[in-house]
Design an enzyme around this catalytic site. Structure first.
Site, PDB file in Angstrom:
ATOM      1  N   ARG A   1       0.826  -1.220   0.000  1.00 23.61           N
ATOM      2  CA  ARG A   1       0.000   0.000   0.000  1.00 23.61           C
ATOM      3  C   ARG A   1       0.856   1.263   0.000  1.00 23.61           C
ATOM      4  O   ARG A   1       0.471   2.267  -0.611  1.00 23.61           O
ATOM      5  CB  ARG A   1      -0.949  -0.011   1.203  1.00 23.61           C
ATOM      6  CG  ARG A   1      -2.116  -0.973   1.020  1.00 23.61           C
ATOM      7  CD  ARG A   1      -2.989  -1.041   2.240  1.00 23.61           C
ATOM      8  NE  ARG A   1      -4.210  -1.804   1.976  1.00 23.61           N
ATOM      9  CZ  ARG A   1      -4.999  -2.279   2.910  1.00 23.61           C
ATOM     10  NH1 ARG A   1      -4.723  -2.075   4.185  1.00 23.61           N
ATOM     11  NH2 ARG A   1      -6.078  -2.972   2.593  1.00 23.61           N
TER      12      ARG A   1
ATOM     13  N   LYS B  55     -20.379 -17.943   3.153  1.00 20.89           N
ATOM     14  CA  LYS B  55     -21.812 -17.792   3.429  1.00 20.89           C
ATOM     15  C   LYS B  55     -22.548 -16.983   2.367  1.00 20.89           C
ATOM     16  O   LYS B  55     -22.081 -15.924   1.943  1.00 20.89           O
ATOM     17  CB  LYS B  55     -22.012 -17.122   4.793  1.00 20.89           C
ATOM     18  CG  LYS B  55     -21.549 -17.965   5.978  1.00 20.89           C
ATOM     19  CD  LYS B  55     -21.852 -17.259   7.287  1.00 20.89           C
ATOM     20  CE  LYS B  55     -21.483 -18.132   8.478  1.00 20.89           C
ATOM     21  NZ  LYS B  55     -21.803 -17.450   9.759  1.00 20.89           N
TER      22      LYS B  55
ATOM     23  N   GLY C 289      -9.480  -9.953  -0.112  1.00 22.35           N
ATOM     24  CA  GLY C 289      -8.230 -10.472   0.438  1.00 22.35           C
ATOM     25  C   GLY C 289      -7.854 -11.870  -0.020  1.00 22.35           C
ATOM     26  O   GLY C 289      -6.719 -12.126  -0.440  1.00 22.35           O
TER      27      GLY C 289
ATOM     28  N   GLY D  39     -13.750  -4.117   1.363  1.00 21.97           N
ATOM     29  CA  GLY D  39     -15.131  -3.720   1.624  1.00 21.97           C
ATOM     30  C   GLY D  39     -15.690  -2.804   0.556  1.00 21.97           C
ATOM     31  O   GLY D  39     -16.842  -2.936   0.143  1.00 21.97           O
TER      32      GLY D  39
END
Length: 397
Positions: free
Chosen positions: A41, A198, A351, A374
């Site tokens: 980053r 999920k 990720g 996200g």
């Protein structure tokens, strides 16, 4: 998406001598001694800082690091190691400034790092007074932290409201371009891979994509739920039986458009969840009551690989099996290599996806690798990210 771009301001000569505030994403992992263990980053953010310096700006750069308590400084929360690493990359000093909201002393051609922005009281709740203080520090605000683009905080949203000029840095602009190319104006067929443990965590993503994509490949525990919805046995595999109706609805929505959710024809099973568990390939119809499905089988891999190689655009989020265990990694590897070999424009994020890309060494073969977990997921859901929304609003004047 119409936003002001930092590169365009530089090209127009509007940055020389100006005070430039860059919100970067420098939230890097560190060991127990505070040493940076992975600096991607920082390296990715350095070009924006160089652009500003080369244009003769007085440069301030800040970021969050970890999850500090606002107003309570601890050495572990400090950006000092990040400032030191950025100084190495830039080949010049990068002084660290604490308690900076009241004013920052920096001259054109110089760069300073402002201490962890999440230490400021009111940062996470986008306090207006704090945002106005930050905006008063600069002539130009540059948002270059896509990983925070889904959060409306003082250093990402509020400052963009009140700064004289608010623009997208090169990293954020590249994300906007890649997302637009993949989702707003895709070359068909558009294939999306959505995998994870999920359905419930990615149900809204699946529902949004079902309205737009030509093939929706599901993997991991999500695929187990879809297999169960189609009447296939899954044994002891991870699944969400209470979401079978939602899974069927996604399948039906795709079918109504002439699109499809490919269901595995074969799978790789084990009796226990372990790296050394013996792996057995079997037809999807032959899964035993005590089996765990941990990967897609070779026939399914071949079918999906063929679809990916024929795709025009590919969106990839999540490995299709337990790729960390070698015996159950072949499905994800087949998917990864098919994407790498495809002539499609591909965008990948998340990720685990980035870990798979690194494992198989295909970084150079992916059209665009998204840096925000996200934020990337929220874009796939069809949400307008706060950072995009405020930058678009500011571009209109």
């Amino acid at each position: 998406m119409n936003v002001i771009r930092f590169a365009d301001l530089i090209a127009a000569g509007r940055v020389t001598g100006k005070r430039v505030f860059i919100r970067a994403d420098l939230n890097v992992p560190q060991d127990d001694d505070g040493q940076i263990t992975e600096d991607t980053r920082i390296r990715a953010s350095a070009p924006c800082v160089r652009m500003a310096l080369d244009a003769g700006a007085a440069v301030m750069v800040t970021s969050h690091l970890g999850r500090p308590t606002e107003g309570e400084f601890k050495p572990a929360d400090s950006l000092a190691p990040v400032a030191a690493r950025l100084a190495e990359l830039l080949g010049r000093p990068v002084p660290l400034v604490s308690n900076w909201t009241g004013g920052v002393d920096v001259a054109p051609g110089q760069v300073v790092m402002l201490e962890n922005c999440r230490l400021n009281k009111g940062e996470k709740k986008n306090n207006e007074a704090l945002a106005r203080q930050m905006a008063a520090l600069c002539d130009i605000f540059v948002h270059d932290a896509f990983g925070t683009a889904h959060r409306a905080e003082a250093s990402t949203y509020g400052i963009a409201q009140y700064a004289p000029v608010a623009c997208a840095g090169p990293l954020l602009a590249a994300e906007i371009d890649a997302i637009t190319k993949a989702l707003a104006h895709p070359r068909r067929p558009l294939v999306a891979i959505v995998a994870g443990s999920k359905v419930s965590t990615k149900l809204t993503i699946l529902q949004a994509l079902a309205k737009n994509v030509d093939q929706l490949i599901v993997g991991g525990g999500i695929a187990n739920t879809f297999q169960l919805a189609m009447g296939l046995p899954i044994g002891n595999s991870l699944a969400e039986p209470d979401l079978l109706g939602e899974a069927r609805a996604v399948i039906d929505a795709m079918k109504a458009r002439g699109a499809a959710v490919p269901i595995p024809v074969d799978v790789v099973t084990a009796k226990k969840f372990a790296a050394d568990a013996p792996a057995t390939v079997k037809a999807a119809t032959d899964v035993a009551a005590d089996d765990l499905i941990l990967d897609i089988g070779p026939k399914t891999s071949a079918v999906l690989a063929a679809q990916l190689k024929a795709a025009g655009t590919i969106v990839w989020n999540g490995p299709v099996g337990v790729f960390e265990f070698e015996a159950f990694s072949h499905g994800t590897e087949a998917i990864a290599r098919a994407i790498a070999e495809s002539s499609a424009f591909s965008i990948a994020g998340g990720g685990d996806t980035l870990a798979a890309i690194a494992k198989y060494g295909i970084e150079g073969d992916i059209g665009y690798i998204s840096t925000g977990g996200g934020a990337f997921l929220e874009v796939l859901e069809g949400k307008t990210l706060p950072a995009f929304e405020i930058l678009e609003k500011r571009a209109k004047g």
